[in-house]
Design an enzyme around this catalytic site. Structure first.
Site, PDB file in Angstrom:
ATOM      1  N   ASN A 106       0.858  -1.193   0.000  1.00 31.73           N
ATOM      2  CA  ASN A 106       0.000   0.000   0.000  1.00 31.73           C
ATOM      3  C   ASN A 106       0.884   1.230   0.000  1.00 31.73           C
ATOM      4  O   ASN A 106       1.946   1.232   0.634  1.00 31.73           O
ATOM      5  CB  ASN A 106      -0.867   0.002   1.274  1.00 31.73           C
ATOM      6  CG  ASN A 106      -1.796   1.205   1.344  1.00 31.73           C
ATOM      7  OD1 ASN A 106      -2.441   1.562   0.350  1.00 31.73           O
ATOM      8  ND2 ASN A 106      -1.882   1.842   2.496  1.00 31.73           N
ATOM      9  N   HIS A 108       0.797   4.960   1.391  1.00 32.71           N
ATOM     10  CA  HIS A 108       0.030   5.715   2.380  1.00 32.71           C
ATOM     11  C   HIS A 108       0.652   7.103   2.517  1.00 32.71           C
ATOM     12  O   HIS A 108       1.878   7.224   2.647  1.00 32.71           O
ATOM     13  CB  HIS A 108       0.068   4.985   3.733  1.00 32.71           C
ATOM     14  CG  HIS A 108      -0.684   5.711   4.802  1.00 32.71           C
ATOM     15  ND1 HIS A 108      -2.063   5.695   4.873  1.00 32.71           N
ATOM     16  CD2 HIS A 108      -0.262   6.517   5.809  1.00 32.71           C
ATOM     17  CE1 HIS A 108      -2.439   6.444   5.899  1.00 32.71           C
ATOM     18  NE2 HIS A 108      -1.372   6.956   6.477  1.00 32.71           N
ATOM     19  N   SER A 135       4.685   6.685   2.636  1.00 35.62           N
ATOM     20  CA  SER A 135       5.309   5.393   2.944  1.00 35.62           C
ATOM     21  C   SER A 135       4.741   4.322   2.018  1.00 35.62           C
ATOM     22  O   SER A 135       3.541   4.341   1.714  1.00 35.62           O
ATOM     23  CB  SER A 135       4.977   4.951   4.380  1.00 35.62           C
ATOM     24  OG  SER A 135       5.288   5.942   5.331  1.00 35.62           O
ATOM     25  N   ASP A 144      -2.954   0.198   8.028  1.00 37.55           N
ATOM     26  CA  ASP A 144      -1.734   1.016   7.896  1.00 37.55           C
ATOM     27  C   ASP A 144      -0.669   0.661   8.934  1.00 37.55           C
ATOM     28  O   ASP A 144       0.133   1.517   9.340  1.00 37.55           O
ATOM     29  CB  ASP A 144      -2.072   2.516   7.996  1.00 37.55           C
ATOM     30  CG  ASP A 144      -3.024   2.963   6.900  1.00 37.55           C
ATOM     31  OD1 ASP A 144      -2.969   2.381   5.803  1.00 37.55           O
ATOM     32  OD2 ASP A 144      -3.823   3.883   7.137  1.00 37.55           O
TER      33      ASP A 144
END
Ligand code: GRF
Length: 214
Positions: A106, A108, A135, A144
């Site tokens: 992911n 983020h 990130s 997250d």
């Protein structure tokens, strides 16, 4: 080795476009094998040819689990090496995450572990942070919270609004994501025992990458 990338996206898809552009320029040895969305009108879908698009409205499924299972089957059918969440705004259930764990990334918009969840730019401003950023991390069931591989920072400037800060962060998101995927394509990254690994060594702190402002 050319890696097969599946992308999950709910919105405009500028990060996806950065990946597409890096492939087209030869900077990234990869192919996009599918773009998957919970929003049939997401602009991100339009960035790839129609046969690569998959979208369903979650409301048309009996449950959250049923939607996730359909999504997971469609993603699996594209035979990806890596799955990237690029502005995918739905929380992925544990079954989905476990099916693809170690291959699921992911991007983020914060310097994790600071500012998990939504509204990261407003929360960085509220906190009085001097720097902010983005990130790329492995996805685990907790939101997250997976091991971060790499980060890029930007300064917070006097007079910033959430929008101005978001725009500055987005400029580093694109090269950051491409840089991590280049490492993935080179077989350099993996996840083991909750740590991201680079070249077989655990990363106890994320890589800090620097990109010149445009
Ligand atoms: C990016 O800020 C990304 O970090 C976050 O959602 C935004 C998506 O932007 N998860 P885009 O759709 O890639 O333009």
């Amino acid at each position: 080795m050319k890696i097969r990338i599946a992308a999950l996206a709910s919105g405009r898809g500028s990060n996806l476009q950065a990946v597409i552009d890096a492939i087209a320029s030869g900077a990234l040895d990869a192919e996009i094998v599918g773009v998957f969305s919970d929003k049939p009108d997401a602009a991100a879908l339009q960035r790839v040819p129609a046969p690569l698009r998959w979208s369903r409205k979650p409301k048309t499924f009996a449950s959250r689990e049923a939607f996730d299972a359909a999504l997971a089957d469609a993603v699996a059918a594209s035979r990806p090496d890596w799955i990237i969440c690029v502005g995918y705004m739905r929380i992925l259930g544990t079954a989905f995450v476990q099916r693809f764990q170690g291959r699921l990334l992911n991007i983020h918009p914060s310097l994790l572990p600071r500012h998990r969840g939504l509204h990261t730019h407003a929360s960085a401003l509220d906190a009085g942070d001097a720097e902010h950023g983005a990130s790329v991390h492995f996805v685990i069931p907790e939101l997250d919270a997976g091991a971060a591989i790499a980060q890029a920072a930007v300064p917070v400037l006097v007079g910033d609004t959430p929008d101005s800060l978001a725009a500055r962060v987005l400029e580093v998101e694109h090269p950051l994501l491409v840089a991590v995927l280049q490492m993935a394509a080179a077989g350099r990254i993996a996840e083991q025992a909750g740590h991201a690994r680079l070249d077989g060594q655990p990363l106890f702190t994320p890589l800090r990458l620097e990109f010149a402002p445009t």
